[in-house]
Design a protein around this motif. Structure first.
Motif, PDB file in Angstrom:
ATOM      1  N   UNK A 129      45.801   0.318  33.843  1.00  0.00           N
ATOM      2  CA  UNK A 129      45.456  -0.970  33.816  1.00  0.00           C
ATOM      3  C   UNK A 129      44.252  -1.372  34.446  1.00  0.00           C
ATOM      4  N   UNK A 130      43.570  -2.175  34.973  1.00  0.00           N
ATOM      5  CA  UNK A 130      43.115  -2.765  36.452  1.00  0.00           C
ATOM      6  C   UNK A 130      42.628  -3.783  36.190  1.00  0.00           C
ATOM      7  N   UNK A 131      42.725  -5.229  36.345  1.00  0.00           N
ATOM      8  CA  UNK A 131      42.750  -6.339  36.168  1.00  0.00           C
ATOM      9  C   UNK A 131      41.727  -6.933  37.979  1.00  0.00           C
ATOM     10  N   UNK A 132      40.170  -6.927  37.997  1.00  0.00           N
ATOM     11  CA  UNK A 132      39.877  -7.512  38.554  1.00  0.00           C
ATOM     12  C   UNK A 132      39.515  -9.437  38.452  1.00  0.00           C
ATOM     13  N   UNK A 133      40.272  -9.531  39.314  1.00  0.00           N
ATOM     14  CA  UNK A 133      40.459 -11.695  39.494  1.00  0.00           C
ATOM     15  C   UNK A 133      39.573 -12.073  40.783  1.00  0.00           C
ATOM     16  N   UNK A 134      38.557 -12.641  40.694  1.00  0.00           N
ATOM     17  CA  UNK A 134      38.506 -13.287  41.132  1.00  0.00           C
ATOM     18  C   UNK A 134      37.113 -14.624  41.198  1.00  0.00           C
ATOM     19  N   UNK A 135      36.695 -14.735  41.607  1.00  0.00           N
ATOM     20  CA  UNK A 135      35.353 -16.343  41.158  1.00  0.00           C
ATOM     21  C   UNK A 135      34.041 -15.532  40.367  1.00  0.00           C
ATOM     22  N   UNK A 136      34.199 -15.159  39.199  1.00  0.00           N
ATOM     23  CA  UNK A 136      33.387 -15.641  38.412  1.00  0.00           C
ATOM     24  C   UNK A 136      32.150 -16.081  38.812  1.00  0.00           C
ATOM     25  N   UNK A 137      32.411 -17.887  38.915  1.00  0.00           N
ATOM     26  CA  UNK A 137      31.370 -19.337  38.302  1.00  0.00           C
ATOM     27  C   UNK A 137      31.094 -19.617  40.050  1.00  0.00           C
ATOM     28  N   UNK A 138      31.866 -19.734  40.561  1.00  0.00           N
ATOM     29  CA  UNK A 138      31.848 -20.586  41.545  1.00  0.00           C
ATOM     30  C   UNK A 138      30.638 -20.003  42.939  1.00  0.00           C
ATOM     31  N   UNK A 139      31.746 -21.166  44.066  1.00  0.00           N
ATOM     32  CA  UNK A 139      30.730 -20.581  44.728  1.00  0.00           C
ATOM     33  C   UNK A 139      31.202 -19.179  45.708  1.00  0.00           C
ATOM     34  N   UNK A 140      32.276 -17.979  45.402  1.00  0.00           N
ATOM     35  CA  UNK A 140      32.288 -16.929  45.807  1.00  0.00           C
ATOM     36  C   UNK A 140      31.574 -15.804  44.479  1.00  0.00           C
ATOM     37  N   UNK A 141      30.724 -16.755  43.801  1.00  0.00           N
ATOM     38  CA  UNK A 141      30.529 -15.627  42.468  1.00  0.00           C
ATOM     39  C   UNK A 141      30.114 -14.197  43.562  1.00  0.00           C
ATOM     40  N   UNK A 142      28.186 -14.294  43.970  1.00  0.00           N
ATOM     41  CA  UNK A 142      27.369 -13.694  44.441  1.00  0.00           C
ATOM     42  C   UNK A 142      28.142 -12.883  45.109  1.00  0.00           C
ATOM     43  N   UNK A 143      29.126 -12.747  46.191  1.00  0.00           N
ATOM     44  CA  UNK A 143      29.635 -11.931  46.904  1.00  0.00           C
ATOM     45  C   UNK A 143      30.942 -11.122  46.391  1.00  0.00           C
ATOM     46  N   UNK A 144      31.268 -11.802  45.565  1.00  0.00           N
ATOM     47  CA  UNK A 144      32.768 -11.551  44.996  1.00  0.00           C
ATOM     48  C   UNK A 144      32.322 -10.996  43.471  1.00  0.00           C
TER      49      UNK A 144
ATOM     50  N   UNK B 209      41.736   5.336  31.769  1.00  0.00           N
ATOM     51  CA  UNK B 209      41.527   3.366  32.937  1.00  0.00           C
ATOM     52  C   UNK B 209      40.766   2.768  32.655  1.00  0.00           C
ATOM     53  N   UNK B 210      41.557   1.218  32.089  1.00  0.00           N
ATOM     54  CA  UNK B 210      40.886   0.072  31.414  1.00  0.00           C
ATOM     55  C   UNK B 210      40.567  -0.662  32.487  1.00  0.00           C
ATOM     56  N   UNK B 211      39.641  -1.777  32.421  1.00  0.00           N
ATOM     57  CA  UNK B 211      39.384  -3.007  33.185  1.00  0.00           C
ATOM     58  C   UNK B 211      39.394  -4.175  31.840  1.00  0.00           C
ATOM     59  N   UNK B 212      40.558  -5.097  32.895  1.00  0.00           N
ATOM     60  CA  UNK B 212      39.947  -6.688  32.350  1.00  0.00           C
ATOM     61  C   UNK B 212      39.323  -7.259  33.745  1.00  0.00           C
ATOM     62  N   UNK B 213      39.269  -8.518  33.306  1.00  0.00           N
ATOM     63  CA  UNK B 213      38.329  -9.278  34.540  1.00  0.00           C
ATOM     64  C   UNK B 213      39.028 -10.866  33.825  1.00  0.00           C
ATOM     65  N   UNK B 214      39.055 -11.683  35.376  1.00  0.00           N
ATOM     66  CA  UNK B 214      39.259 -13.144  34.706  1.00  0.00           C
ATOM     67  C   UNK B 214      38.793 -13.417  36.029  1.00  0.00           C
ATOM     68  N   UNK B 215      38.532 -15.582  35.804  1.00  0.00           N
ATOM     69  CA  UNK B 215      37.997 -16.004  36.947  1.00  0.00           C
ATOM     70  C   UNK B 215      39.327 -16.964  37.447  1.00  0.00           C
ATOM     71  N   UNK B 216      39.561 -16.585  38.558  1.00  0.00           N
ATOM     72  CA  UNK B 216      40.778 -17.800  38.859  1.00  0.00           C
ATOM     73  C   UNK B 216      40.412 -18.984  39.887  1.00  0.00           C
ATOM     74  N   UNK B 217      38.653 -20.004  39.600  1.00  0.00           N
ATOM     75  CA  UNK B 217      38.284 -20.972  39.691  1.00  0.00           C
ATOM     76  C   UNK B 217      38.807 -21.532  41.109  1.00  0.00           C
ATOM     77  N   UNK B 218      39.254 -20.239  41.607  1.00  0.00           N
ATOM     78  CA  UNK B 218      39.763 -20.331  43.248  1.00  0.00           C
ATOM     79  C   UNK B 218      40.573 -21.336  43.285  1.00  0.00           C
ATOM     80  N   UNK B 219      41.511 -21.878  42.193  1.00  0.00           N
ATOM     81  CA  UNK B 219      43.438 -22.370  42.295  1.00  0.00           C
ATOM     82  C   UNK B 219      44.536 -20.765  42.279  1.00  0.00           C
ATOM     83  N   UNK B 220      45.382 -21.874  43.274  1.00  0.00           N
ATOM     84  CA  UNK B 220      46.317 -20.639  43.081  1.00  0.00           C
ATOM     85  C   UNK B 220      47.063 -20.786  42.102  1.00  0.00           C
ATOM     86  N   UNK B 221      47.436 -21.797  40.936  1.00  0.00           N
ATOM     87  CA  UNK B 221      48.220 -21.854  40.373  1.00  0.00           C
ATOM     88  C   UNK B 221      47.295 -21.165  39.149  1.00  0.00           C
ATOM     89  N   UNK B 222      45.825 -21.600  38.976  1.00  0.00           N
ATOM     90  CA  UNK B 222      45.496 -20.758  37.591  1.00  0.00           C
ATOM     91  C   UNK B 222      45.583 -18.943  37.915  1.00  0.00           C
TER      92      UNK B 222
END
Length: 413
Positions: A35-50, A74-87
């Motif tokens: 299982x692969x988790x893609x964790x990045x900015x899905x909605x903010x200022x880094x959305x286009x580059x990531x 192989x399975x893939x999940x994704x989430x938006x970390x909102x550019x916050x370390x706690x999230x």
């Protein structure tokens, strides 16, 4: 996609492990499912580059790896970390502890990546960083579970910063995003400026996230009379900084802008009329050679009709190599120990259409060439997305900080 509990539960529910299988069959499939988790900015200022484009690149890597033909699911999940370390750290813990994620990929925003780096090490899984830049991930914060794949602040400072000083830009003022990435990029670039005989006249820290108006910061930079304004920021912050500097007429007055981290999607957003003449450093450009063009064709248009960035190419390359290692050692063993899997990755040479041949050092630094580009003028561009002209190539063994200088505890001295 905005991170919330509903999204995480939906991602967990997507697994077919127990869907109608006998208990023994479900267990066998689970043991052979990565299982692969893609964790990045899905909605903010880094959305286009990531963002969603990184997930698309990961899925292409799975297809190109051929591991499913070898019996590995192989399975893939994704989430938006909102550019916050706690999230970001919360998602990482839930993914690993509850959802059986074996490897976390991408994670732009260095403060988030450093938090995820700790979680992954504690749980002995794998972190394939493509989006975060801080060179501390292969320095003081290096981990046996982490590979820093695509680029870092030392590489950017050496490439763009060094080129600007050699061209006569010997006095600098920094506009620095006020978090781990901006601090590291300013630090590394300032070291190159000073070592080349230049001077840093000042710096100002800009809120992250939280500002789109850089006018007051640009006024401070102009007042310093520095020849170069170093933009130690990325994504939307870089775009807004360059646009507003142009509106202020700073470049017409002879001030040089050093975009210390500029992506092809940033240039696309700015347009060649505004971005022309920018000098920047990247490790991937879609039109660099036959292999990068072939990969770009397989990937197709990224979300929004964009071309792939080096971060998205890094996600492809990292996952492809990880899956080769997992297939070599067996899925069950790869799932059992992140450290063993990373060690197998380090022992195997890398080779793919994104970066060509390379290797992974003991400190977790992936090694490949870097390229100094200049953005073309509108008259030089031959068509859509023809944005860069190559100025020079930095060989793989020179592009990144020397192994002995990072202070990584994994490096034997």
């Amino acid at each position: 996609m905005t991170l919330n509990r509903r999204n995480l539960l939906a991602a967990a529910a997507a697994t077919p492990i127990a869907a109608g299988l006998p208990l023994s069959g479900a267990r066998a499939q689970a043991q052979n499912t990565i299982r692969i988790g893609v964790l990045n900015d899905q909605s903010g200022l880094y959305r286009d580059l990531s963002g969603p484009g990184s997930t698309q690149a990961v899925r292409q890597a799975i297809q190109d790896s051929g591991v499913t033909q070898r019996g590995i699911n192989v399975e893939v999940v994704q989430a938006d970390h909102q550019n916050r370390p706690d999230v970001g750290s919360t998602v990482a813990r839930q993914w690993i502890d509850r959802d059986g994620v074996d490897v976390i990929v991408d994670v732009p925003t260095s403060s988030v990546a450093l938090a995820v780096n700790t979680v992954v090490r504690e749980r002995n899984k794998v972190f394939l960083n493509s989006g975060a830049a801080t060179s501390d991930l292969t320095g003081a914060q290096c981990s046996p579970n982490t590979v820093h794949w695509t680029y870092d602040t030392w590489m950017l400072a050496r490439g763009t910063g060094g080129a600007m000083v050699r061209a006569g830009g010997d006095t600098w003022f920094f506009l620095t995003a006020d978090y781990a990435f901006g601090h590291a990029l300013e630090r590394d670039t300032a070291e190159f400026v000073r070592s080349a005989g230049g001077r840093v006249l000042g710096q100002v820290r800009t809120p992250f996230p939280g500002t789109t108006d850089f006018s007051s910061y640009l006024v401070q930079a102009q007042a310093s009379r520095a020849k170069v304004i170093g933009l130690a920021n990325a994504g939307g912050d870089t775009i807004n900084s360059i646009k507003q500097a142009a509106e202020f007429g700073l470049t017409r007055r002879g001030v040089k802008l050093a975009g210390l981290l500029v992506f092809v999607t940033d240039v696309h957003s700015l347009g060649l009329q505004t971005a022309q003449g920018l000098v920047l450093t990247e490790t991937f450009y879609w039109d660099l050679n036959d292999r990068t063009r072939a990969l770009t064709q397989r990937l197709g248009n990224m979300p929004g009709g964009l071309r792939p960035t080096m971060v998205q190419a890094g996600c492809y390359s990292a996952v492809l190599h990880y899956l080769k290692a997992a297939a070599d050692m067996g899925a069950q063993q790869a799932k059992a120990s992140g450290i063993e899997t990373v060690n197998r990755m380090k022992a195997m040479p890398t080779d793919d259409d994104a970066f060509g041949q390379g290797s992974i050092r003991p400190d977790g630094r992936k090694i490949h060439p870097a390229y100094l580009f200049e953005v073309k003028t509108p008259g030089e561009s031959r068509g859509a997305w023809d944005y860069y002209k190559l100025l020079s190539t930095v060989p793989a063994d020179e592009a990144f900080r020397p192994l002995a200088q990072g202070g990584c505890s994994l490096v034997r001295t």
